[in-house]
Design an enzyme around this catalytic site. Structure first.
Site: not given
Ligand code: XLS
Ligand code: CA
Ligand code: CA
Length: 437
Positions: A99, A102, A266, A269, A305, A307, A337
């Site tokens: 991003h 970042d 993702e 998600h 989430d 991750d 991610d």
């Molecule tokens: C957040 C998202 C984010 C996107 C990019 O849940 O996964 O990280 O991948 O903005």
């Molecule tokens: Ca993502």
């Molecule tokens: Ca995520």
């Protein structure tokens, strides 16, 4: 300056190795179904989780203090660039993703933020040239800053909308400068919490306007990356507009954006949406919009989430099976991610997390290749639908059948006989394949 002095380049050592800092399955040059593993998988490191995250959670302070944290502001941003390329080199990963916020600190004004970005982009460009590393995608963070409290492209405030548009414009320029393969929109705060104060139709119209402007500007500056939208059902808002692949595809159709966008899907998600990752990938693929993947996994015991690094071999196998079925991931890739847990705070854990994810995907790829090559699932599926190959089924598929002709057939076709779907048997076959490669 080295930020990972104690780590050597991670090598493929094969299944017998007991070296935790080596690949057991990811052999980049191994050819599978005509392509190397490296070409199939196109791994990317997510800048935000690896170089920005520090282990903070709502209950506690950072646990991860990295080498670059000795600096501040732009100096820290520069140190992170160095760390990024050292990390990609040592891990043998070809791509990264970020991003805007970042990579460079936000300034007091848009002008200042853009100036900071320019300094870092120059530095990145040099490093990309000398290392051969590439940008899988970049994106604009239009959700962290308090100005985006009511959204960005769906904000109630036109001034915020304009700011977001300016950020997207800069993002596209940066993407062009760095030769990004894709440009991502994840609708961080594009959604709502209550209809009592929200005009949903208007917000979606506005979001589509922003996307159309982005398409037009990319064309104007000759930035030919693939645009991607990343669906997510909830978090941070209760109703995220890009709920899942199907919802996002309907949006693209409605607003005439289908030819310009694909999806960045993702795993976590998908879980939050109540889908499997493979469901989301198949949905995108059969609609011609499979773009790229954000690899991670959630935790079914937790509703958020998380991750985590992807280590579930059933999921990586079925993911790669879908990718192979779709003919590959194209300009997309497999972007981790994913973040190490708060308790995994040592620098070595950054490598171990990625190695776990890369090996799990390489393992999944090998199993998926076997499923594909030996047509193990294809034969099962083909056989289940065989009634559509001839007779009345063939007439339905060819378009010859009518309600009347089907009624005539049904009246004399008594009784109807169905067959078992054999799910339990097939699940065990899948396990056998995964543990045979
Ligand atoms: C957040 C998202 C984010 C996107 C990019 O849940 O996964 O990280 O991948 O903005
Ligand atoms: Ca993502
Ligand atoms: Ca995520």
């Amino acid at each position: 300056m080295s930020y990972f002095k104690e780590i050597n380049t991670i090598q493929f050592e094969g299944k017998g190795s007991d070296n935790p800092l080596a690949f057991k399955h990811y052999d980049p040059k191994q050819v599978i179904l005509g392509k190397t593993m490296e070409e199939h998988l196109r791994f990317a490191v997510a800048y935000w989780h690896t170089f920005n995250a520090n282990g903070t959670d709502p209950f506690g302070a950072p646990t991860m203090i990295r080498g670059w944290d000795q600096y501040n502001g732009l100096d820290r941003a520069k140190a992170r660039v160095e760390a990024n390329f050292e990390f990609l080199n040592k891990l043998n990963v070809p791509y990264f993703a970020f991003h805007d916020v970042d990579i460079a600190p936000e300034g007091a004004t848009l002008q200042e933020s853009n100036k900071n970005i320019d300094v870092i982009v120059d530095l990145m460009k040099d490093n990309m040239r000398s290392s051969g590393k590439k940008l899988l995608w970049n994106t604009a963070n239009m959700f962290s800053n308090p100005r985006f409290v009511h959204g960005a492209g769906t904000s109630v405030n036109a001034d915020v909308y304009a700011y977001a548009a300016a950020q997207v414009k800069k993002g596209l320029e940066v993407g062009k400068e760095l030769g990004a393969e894709n440009y991502v929109f994840w609708g961080g705060r594009e959604g709502y919490d209550t209809l009592l104060n929200t005009d949903m139709g208007f917000e979606l119209d506005n979001l589509a306007r922003l996307y159309h402007m982005a398409v037009a500007y990319a064309k104007e500056i000759g930035f030919d990356a693939q645009f991607l939208i990343e669906p997510k059902p909830k978090e941070p808002t209760k109703h995220q507009y890009d709920f899942d692949a199907a919802t996002t595809i309907a949006f693209l159709h409605k607003y005439g954006l289908k030819d310009h966008f694909k999806l960045n899907l993702e795993a976590n998600h998908a879980t939050l949406a109540g889908h499997t990752f493979e469901h989301e990938i198949r949905t995108a693929a059969i609609n011609g919009v499979l773009g790229s993947l954000d690899a991670n996994q959630g935790d079914l015991l937790l509703g958020w989430d998380t991750d985590e690094f992807p280590v579930d071999l059933y999921s990586t196998t079925l993911t790669m099976y879908e990718v192979l079925k779709a003919g590959g991931i194209g300009r997309g890739g497999i972007n981790f991610d994913a973040k190490v847990r708060r308790g995994s705070f040592e620098v070595e854990d950054l490598f171990l997390g990625h190695i776990a994810g890369m090996d799990s995907f390489a393992w999944g790829l090998k199993a998926a290749a076997k499923l594909t090559e030996e047509k193990i699932l294809d034969n099962i599926v083909d056989n289940r639908y065989r009634s559509f190959k001839e007779g009345i089924g063939a007439e339905i598929v060819s378009g010859k059948a009518t309600l009347a002709s089907l009624e005539q057939y049904a009246l004399q076709n008594n009784p109807i006989k169905n067959e078992s779907g054999r799910q339990e048997r097939i699940s065990l076959i899948l396990s056998e394949v995964i543990f045979s490669v």
